[in-house]
Design an enzyme around this catalytic site. Sequence first.
Site, short mmCIF file in Angstrom:
data_model
loop_
_atom_site.label_atom_id
_atom_site.label_comp_id
_atom_site.label_asym_id
_atom_site.label_seq_id
_atom_site.Cartn_x
_atom_site.Cartn_y
_atom_site.Cartn_z
N ARG A 1 34.03 44.11 44.11
CA ARG A 1 34.37 42.84 44.73
C ARG A 1 33.61 41.77 43.96
O ARG A 1 32.47 42.00 43.52
CB ARG A 1 33.95 42.79 46.21
CG ARG A 1 34.85 43.59 47.15
CD ARG A 1 36.24 42.97 47.28
NE ARG A 1 37.11 43.70 48.18
CZ ARG A 1 37.98 44.63 47.81
NH1 ARG A 1 38.08 44.98 46.53
NH2 ARG A 1 38.76 45.23 48.69
N GLU B 1 39.29 34.17 44.73
CA GLU B 1 40.57 34.68 44.21
C GLU B 1 41.72 33.98 44.92
O GLU B 1 41.64 33.83 46.15
CB GLU B 1 40.66 36.19 44.44
CG GLU B 1 39.64 36.98 43.65
CD GLU B 1 39.71 38.49 43.88
OE1 GLU B 1 40.65 38.95 44.54
OE2 GLU B 1 38.81 39.18 43.42
N HIS C 1 42.82 41.18 39.83
CA HIS C 1 42.60 42.12 40.95
C HIS C 1 43.76 43.13 41.05
O HIS C 1 44.53 43.10 42.02
CB HIS C 1 42.43 41.37 42.28
CG HIS C 1 41.80 42.21 43.36
ND1 HIS C 1 41.01 41.69 44.35
CD2 HIS C 1 41.85 43.54 43.60
CE1 HIS C 1 40.61 42.66 45.16
NE2 HIS C 1 41.11 43.81 44.73
C1 8YV Z 1 43.79 46.15 47.25
C2 8YV Z 1 41.43 46.84 46.71
O1 8YV Z 1 45.00 46.13 46.63
O2 8YV Z 1 41.75 48.73 48.06
C3 8YV Z 1 41.01 47.81 47.75
O3 8YV Z 1 39.90 47.66 48.27
O4 8YV Z 1 40.65 46.14 46.17
C4 8YV Z 1 42.83 46.77 46.28
O5 8YV Z 1 43.25 48.05 45.97
C5 8YV Z 1 43.44 44.74 47.63
O6 8YV Z 1 42.23 44.71 48.33
C6 8YV Z 1 44.50 44.12 48.52
O7 8YV Z 1 44.57 44.79 49.75
#
Ligand code: 8YV
Length: 338
Positions: free
Chosen positions: A239, A268, A287
């Site tokens: 993150r 973001e 992302h």
């Molecule tokens: C998601 C991600 O697509 O799963 C996670 O934690 O970072 C990604 O795979 C994103 O968070 C949107 O839901």
Amino acid sequence: MTKPTVFVPHTIPDKALHRLHATCEVIYRDLRSEPTQTELADGLRGAKGMVCYGKISVRESLLEAAPQLEVVSNIAVGFDNFDLAAMQAHWVSGTNTPGVLTETTADLAFALLMAAARRIPEADAYVKSGQWQKWVPDLMVGSDVYGKTIGIVGMGRIGEAVARRALGFGMTIVYHNRRRQPNAELALGAVYRASLEELLGESDFVVLLTPLTKHTFHLIGEDELCRMKRNAWIINVARGAVLDESALMKALDGGWIAGAGLDVYEEEPLPANHPLLSRPNVVMLPHIGSATVATRENMALTAVDNIIAYFSGRRPPNLVNPDVWERRFGQSAERMKE
Ligand code: 8YV
């Protein structure tokens, strides 16, 4: 029996939607854009459940606007979009989608590491823009990956999957984690570093894979970047806020590290004119860690299965705050229905 109403605030794969329709009344906002707060509050009116991507903030104001909401099923493994204290206060269960995106995200982490080290995006742009007029020995020279040391910060499922890939590249694997991971040590030869500083000082690639919590917010700041080798790369697929972006700018300006590969950011989408955008030694992705067709479908199906389990009286397989579920239904309810 009346079907529970579930709100889905954005487009999800058809297969997941069909599965949800079989047991739930679905309010579907079939749009790819992020919903506004008003759209969210409207959609949640009367809904007992929500299936959503990890971009939707589940906070006090939303929970207040949806008093009948019982469960939010994230289509993501990360759940930093959940305010767990507020969910606890409102008796709202949360679920996530671990496992199904592990290998896909590890592929992306490794692709980003290689792209940064070997300057792939820069080289691609160079060729396509017609600048390649002659071959010279130092053209697009980068950093070796094979045989180098990778430092994995956060050795969970994805960390282990990245370590497996690193083994194939003959890399030395060190890791830092809250708890030691015997499996990663025995099966992959990963060496535990209790001290993050030690890992930072020895790694050629530092890969961030830790969830964002109050303990990992800005885990990597100026002091940490200062400890890295001058020819080392930092890769963030966790993150954005795990890495202090202004500290990263300072590190890049000061030549403290070789560069960065980023899939996630403190804000973001990234605001226009963000200072990182102009850095040739920073490879930036929007992302897309879990972004393959198959994995996104599996994530949505897992999220739907979590919510179907909840409304059929079974304990959802991926509860992130099991206390709330247990408080609402009790241990005995769980035993009776399993
Ligand atoms: C998601 C991600 O697509 O799963 C996670 O934690 O970072 C990604 O795979 C994103 O968070 C949107 O839901």
